[in-house]
Write a protein that holds these residues in place. Structure first.
Motif, PDB file in Angstrom:
ATOM      1  N   ALA A 142      14.550  -9.059  -9.179  1.00  0.00           N
ATOM      2  CA  ALA A 142      14.447 -10.450  -8.714  1.00  0.00           C
ATOM      3  C   ALA A 142      13.780 -10.512  -7.346  1.00  0.00           C
ATOM      4  N   ALA A 143      14.135  -9.567  -6.466  1.00  0.00           N
ATOM      5  CA  ALA A 143      13.516  -9.543  -5.136  1.00  0.00           C
ATOM      6  C   ALA A 143      12.016  -9.266  -5.224  1.00  0.00           C
ATOM      7  N   ILE A 144      11.638  -8.346  -6.091  1.00  0.00           N
ATOM      8  CA  ILE A 144      10.216  -8.056  -6.284  1.00  0.00           C
ATOM      9  C   ILE A 144       9.502  -9.273  -6.852  1.00  0.00           C
ATOM     10  N   SER A 145      10.131  -9.920  -7.829  1.00  0.00           N
ATOM     11  CA  SER A 145       9.552 -11.131  -8.404  1.00  0.00           C
ATOM     12  C   SER A 145       9.277 -12.169  -7.320  1.00  0.00           C
ATOM     13  N   ALA A 146      10.254 -12.365  -6.444  1.00  0.00           N
ATOM     14  CA  ALA A 146      10.085 -13.332  -5.355  1.00  0.00           C
ATOM     15  C   ALA A 146       8.964 -12.916  -4.415  1.00  0.00           C
ATOM     16  N   SER A 147       8.862 -11.606  -4.149  1.00  0.00           N
ATOM     17  CA  SER A 147       7.822 -11.113  -3.239  1.00  0.00           C
ATOM     18  C   SER A 147       6.425 -11.320  -3.810  1.00  0.00           C
ATOM     19  N   VAL A 190      11.889   2.202 -25.036  1.00  0.00           N
ATOM     20  CA  VAL A 190      12.133   2.689 -23.678  1.00  0.00           C
ATOM     21  C   VAL A 190      10.900   2.392 -22.823  1.00  0.00           C
ATOM     22  N   LEU A 191      11.119   1.760 -21.679  1.00  0.00           N
ATOM     23  CA  LEU A 191       9.988   1.479 -20.794  1.00  0.00           C
ATOM     24  C   LEU A 191       9.392   2.788 -20.284  1.00  0.00           C
ATOM     25  N   PRO A 192       8.089   2.833 -20.068  1.00  0.00           N
ATOM     26  CA  PRO A 192       7.429   4.090 -19.692  1.00  0.00           C
ATOM     27  C   PRO A 192       7.642   4.489 -18.238  1.00  0.00           C
ATOM     28  N   ILE A 225       7.952  -0.979 -12.689  1.00  0.00           N
ATOM     29  CA  ILE A 225       8.648  -1.616 -13.813  1.00  0.00           C
ATOM     30  C   ILE A 225       8.335  -3.106 -13.835  1.00  0.00           C
ATOM     31  N   HIS A 226       8.403  -3.735 -12.676  1.00  0.00           N
ATOM     32  CA  HIS A 226       8.105  -5.171 -12.623  1.00  0.00           C
ATOM     33  C   HIS A 226       6.677  -5.454 -13.076  1.00  0.00           C
ATOM     34  N   LEU A 240      19.458  -3.228 -10.578  1.00  0.00           N
ATOM     35  CA  LEU A 240      18.167  -3.575 -11.169  1.00  0.00           C
ATOM     36  C   LEU A 240      17.921  -5.074 -11.131  1.00  0.00           C
ATOM     37  N   ALA A 241      18.957  -5.867 -11.414  1.00  0.00           N
ATOM     38  CA  ALA A 241      18.788  -7.326 -11.398  1.00  0.00           C
ATOM     39  C   ALA A 241      18.368  -7.804 -10.011  1.00  0.00           C
TER      40      ALA A 241
END
Length: 260
Positions: free
Chosen positions: A22-27, A211-213, A248-249, A17-18
């Motif tokens: 992080a990869a999605i954040s960068a994208s 809990v995240l949805p 999630i991001h 997940l980390a």
């Protein structure tokens, strides 16, 4: 914005997940830094970022706080670029276990926070992967962080350990880091048509746990991405599991504290 992935239970997907968040954040255009604080170095291996120069790892960042005859390098000088634009990592090191007792005995528990505070203006998002234990390094990460994400696998042990875990985080907030928030619990390895995961999530929600949805579905594609050393956004951008992580991001950025 500093997020920690933490659970005292191993095998719940912290590193996966980390790396993927992080990869999605960068994208998305955020200049992103990932720290690998686990001596197993799974996040480092996942991004194929191993280095033989120990001084250029997370161990080097900590070790310089107990070695006074050298120039102390800022945290960003330990960061190495990855194959993903905007994503850097401070690689993990097995040497963390060798220096932990000395760091602890010399009360260096706030040094990671100092190091990351000094480079906050250089990164939009910082993610920290932690070991599966409440030890010196995971405590250092929680003291440095703005928020914590708690991955769980959907079994009965998740419920058993969650209350004590949240108590520990509450104590850290009270004693060391008043801004620390639990941003959410991430249900991992979720099977939508199985009774047990749904019962566990329902129980957690009924008890008021955050809990995240969006639930992370179980898929062999995650193991394939580990083997290929490519986050899912690179390996399989249209896969259902990739979409779960993107959702999630997006939720964290819009509904969590990531927008602050």
């Amino acid at each position: 914005m500093i997020r920690v992935l933490f659970n005292k239970k191993g095998g719940v997907g912290k590193s996966s997940l980390a790396v993927n968040l992080a990869a999605i954040s960068a994208s998305k255009g955020y200049k992103t830094l990932l720290l690998d604080l686990d001596t197993q170095c799974n996040a480092t291996s996942y991004l194929n970022a191993q280095t033989e120069v120990q001084d250029d790892t997370i161990a080097g960042l900590f070790e310089q706080t107990i070695t006074f005859h050298i120039r102390r390098r800022p945290a960003d000088e330990f960061a190495v670029a990855t194959s993903i634009d905007n994503l850097s990592i401070i690689p993990g090191s097995t040497r963390l276990s060798e220096i932990e007792s000395e760091l602890d005995s010399r009360h260096k528990i706030y040094k990671l926070r100092e190091a990351l505070d000094a480079v906050r203006d250089k990164f939009d998002r910082i993610y920290i992967d932690t070991p599966p234990a409440l030890n010196f390094y995971s405590l250092s990460a929680l003291i440095a962080a703005d928020s914590v994400l708690i991955p769980i696998d959907c079994d009965d042990f998740a419920i058993q350990g969650l209350f004590s875990l949240q108590q520990h985080i509450a104590e850290i907030r009270e004693d060391h880091n008043e801004k620390l928030q639990i941003e959410g619990i991430i249900a991992n390895q979720y099977l939508s048509n199985a009774k047990l995961p749904n019962r566990i999530i329902e129980t957690l929600l009924d008890e008021g746990h955050p809990v995240l949805p969006v639930y992370v579905t179980q898929s062999v594609k995650m193991r394939e991405s580990h083997q290929e050393k490519k986050p899912l956004l690179q390996l399989a951008p249209k896969h259902k599991l990739t979409q779960c992580l993107l959702d999630i991001h997006e939720y964290l950025e819009q509904e969590g504290i990531g927008h602050l």
